[in-house]
Design a protein around this motif. Structure first.
Motif, PDB file in Angstrom:
ATOM      1  N   ASP A 137       0.331  -1.083   0.221  1.00 42.27           N
ATOM      2  CA  ASP A 137       0.347  -0.461  -0.183  1.00 42.27           C
ATOM      3  C   ASP A 137       0.869   1.168  -0.270  1.00 42.27           C
ATOM      4  O   ASP A 137       2.151   1.093   0.557  1.00 42.27           O
ATOM      5  N   PHE A 138       0.493   2.332  -0.953  1.00 45.22           N
ATOM      6  CA  PHE A 138       0.920   3.396  -0.626  1.00 45.22           C
ATOM      7  C   PHE A 138       0.064   4.906  -1.224  1.00 45.22           C
ATOM      8  O   PHE A 138      -1.092   4.485  -1.311  1.00 45.22           O
ATOM      9  N   CYS A 139       0.726   5.953  -0.528  1.00 46.21           N
ATOM     10  CA  CYS A 139       0.185   6.971  -0.426  1.00 46.21           C
ATOM     11  C   CYS A 139      -1.629   6.697   0.159  1.00 46.21           C
ATOM     12  O   CYS A 139      -2.201   7.488  -0.153  1.00 46.21           O
ATOM     13  N   ASN A 140      -1.909   6.194   1.325  1.00 43.91           N
ATOM     14  CA  ASN A 140      -2.897   5.752   2.329  1.00 43.91           C
ATOM     15  C   ASN A 140      -2.614   7.403   3.343  1.00 43.91           C
ATOM     16  O   ASN A 140      -3.426   7.688   2.994  1.00 43.91           O
ATOM     17  N   ALA A 141      -1.433   7.764   3.879  1.00 43.07           N
ATOM     18  CA  ALA A 141      -0.835   8.698   4.101  1.00 43.07           C
ATOM     19  C   ALA A 141      -0.267   8.766   4.268  1.00 43.07           C
ATOM     20  O   ALA A 141      -0.025  10.230   5.112  1.00 43.07           O
ATOM     21  N   ALA A 142       0.186   8.869   4.375  1.00 50.58           N
ATOM     22  CA  ALA A 142       1.751   9.332   3.747  1.00 50.58           C
ATOM     23  C   ALA A 142       1.087  10.669   2.004  1.00 50.58           C
ATOM     24  O   ALA A 142       0.384  10.784   1.437  1.00 50.58           O
ATOM     25  N   VAL A 143       2.846  11.723   2.260  1.00 52.43           N
ATOM     26  CA  VAL A 143       2.214  12.713   1.193  1.00 52.43           C
ATOM     27  C   VAL A 143       2.139  12.505   0.035  1.00 52.43           C
ATOM     28  O   VAL A 143       3.741  11.893  -0.410  1.00 52.43           O
ATOM     29  N   CYS A 144       2.062  12.573  -1.255  1.00 53.46           N
ATOM     30  CA  CYS A 144       2.158  12.050  -2.064  1.00 53.46           C
ATOM     31  C   CYS A 144       1.772  13.548  -3.298  1.00 53.46           C
ATOM     32  O   CYS A 144       1.204  14.357  -2.854  1.00 53.46           O
ATOM     33  N   VAL A 162       6.291  12.791  -0.340  1.00 59.61           N
ATOM     34  CA  VAL A 162       6.727  13.051  -1.241  1.00 59.61           C
ATOM     35  C   VAL A 162       7.951  14.178  -0.924  1.00 59.61           C
ATOM     36  O   VAL A 162       6.382  14.903  -0.309  1.00 59.61           O
ATOM     37  N   THR A 163       8.903  14.832  -1.076  1.00 64.17           N
ATOM     38  CA  THR A 163       9.253  16.838  -1.188  1.00 64.17           C
ATOM     39  C   THR A 163       9.703  16.642  -2.831  1.00 64.17           C
ATOM     40  O   THR A 163       9.746  16.684  -3.235  1.00 64.17           O
ATOM     41  N   PRO A 164       9.431  18.251  -2.847  1.00 70.01           N
ATOM     42  CA  PRO A 164       9.915  18.493  -4.066  1.00 70.01           C
ATOM     43  C   PRO A 164      11.348  18.079  -4.746  1.00 70.01           C
ATOM     44  O   PRO A 164      12.055  18.021  -5.826  1.00 70.01           O
ATOM     45  N   GLU A 187      12.899  11.527  -8.735  1.00 69.66           N
ATOM     46  CA  GLU A 187      12.550  10.817  -9.460  1.00 69.66           C
ATOM     47  C   GLU A 187      10.806  10.425  -9.588  1.00 69.66           C
ATOM     48  O   GLU A 187       9.906   9.958 -10.170  1.00 69.66           O
ATOM     49  N   VAL A 188       9.556  10.581  -8.324  1.00 67.11           N
ATOM     50  CA  VAL A 188       8.534  10.782  -7.990  1.00 67.11           C
ATOM     51  C   VAL A 188       7.822  11.595  -9.011  1.00 67.11           C
ATOM     52  O   VAL A 188       7.031  11.080  -9.519  1.00 67.11           O
ATOM     53  N   PHE A 189       8.277  12.879  -9.495  1.00 58.84           N
ATOM     54  CA  PHE A 189       7.913  13.612 -10.240  1.00 58.84           C
ATOM     55  C   PHE A 189       7.893  12.886 -11.726  1.00 58.84           C
ATOM     56  O   PHE A 189       6.593  13.167 -12.811  1.00 58.84           O
TER      57      PHE A 189
END
Length: 292
Positions: free
Chosen positions: A225-232, A256-258, A262-264
């Motif tokens: 699971d991802f992005c359920n509680a974390a910042v995405c 996720v931060t600015p 790699e996420v962006f």
């Protein structure tokens, strides 16, 4: 002794040289000068007539030869050297005002616009599923390879969304929501494609979505699971009657931060790929329609 007796008397001709006039010593008569003059005049007249007649014949012959020479030099193709009686009549000559045959202008039909085939359910008739829209087991974008994870397809659009997105989808009559997840290392991206009847509905849904409008991340098949509680990081866009959303984050639960480029970049790659796939869907249908 006598001379000249017993032979024929010589004939004197004034036109013949060395001819001599006979003298009849016995008769002692003088020549008949009047008769001689009349004979000479008759001969001169005949000679003049012969000369005149011969000159006329020669003149006619020369004129005929010149005419033949002119025709031979110019040939029959020069109508200006022919007598007017040999020229074609006016009715035989082509008229400058004759109307040339006309043909309707032809041109290739304008190419069909692929977007037209994905802008309304009336034209968008091709089969649709998550695996058709996102085929294969992996995706290569540039030098980056993403592994394909689970897919989902539901007609209850609001159940596959969170935040303010369920309300937006319901308000614009979303009919279907397709989802797929791709991963690269610890980065995971879920793409959600909402289907509407018209382009206007998709455009309105995109305009009404805000920073809190999120598609639910899709896990399973080895993906935590991802992005359920974390910042995405999320994106929203549309093409034709399709509005598409991405949510990208870490499977290890990190925010996720600015600085997490790699996420962006992963989210942007999947958004770009989704746009291309929807457009390819339109191109395939446009091509099929053009060949009918």
């Amino acid at each position: 002794m006598s001379f000249g007796q017993g032979g024929p008397q010589s004939q004197w001709d004034p036109w013949k040289p060395h001819s001599q006039q006979p003298w009849n010593d016995a008769g002692g008569q003088s020549p008949d000068w009047a008769a001689l003059a009349e004979a000479s005049e008759a001969r001169n007249k005949r000679r003049r007539l012969l000369l005149i007649g011969g000159g006329a014949v020669a003149t006619v012959a020369i004129g005929a030869a010149v005419a033949v020479a002119v025709v031979s030099a110019n040939g029959d193709s020069q109508a200006s050297n022919r007598p007017s009686s040999q020229l074609p009549a006016t009715v035989d000559l082509p008229s400058e005002s004759a109307t040339a045959p006309s043909f309707a202008p032809t041109s290739a039909p304008p190419p069909l616009d692929p977007k037209d085939f994905v802008s309304s359910k009336n034209k968008d008739k091709a089969p649709l599923s998550a695996d058709r829209l996102f085929p294969g087991t992996q995706l290569t974008m540039g030098e980056t390879v993403y592994k394909k994870g689970p897919t989902a397809d539901t007609k209850s659009c609001a159940n596959a969304a969170s935040g303010t997105l369920p309300k937006v989808l319901d308000a614009n009559d979303c009919t279907r929501l397709l989802r797929v997840t791709y991963t690269k290392g610890s980065v995971a991206v879920t793409v959600g494609v909402a289907v509407f009847d018209t382009e206007a509905q998709a455009a309105k849904a995109k305009a009404e979505a805000d920073s809190k409008s999120r598609v639910k991340s899709l896990s399973g098949g080895g993906i935590k699971d991802f992005c359920n509680a974390a910042v995405c990081r999320t994106t929203t866009n549309f093409y034709g009657r399709y509005a598409y959303f991405t949510i990208a984050g870490y499977t290890n639960g990190n925010d996720v931060t600015p600085k997490n480029t790699e996420v962006f970049s992963s989210g942007d790659d999947l958004a770009e790929f989704t746009f291309r796939q929807i457009r390819r869907r339109g191109e395939a249908q446009a091509s099929a329609a053009a060949n009918e």
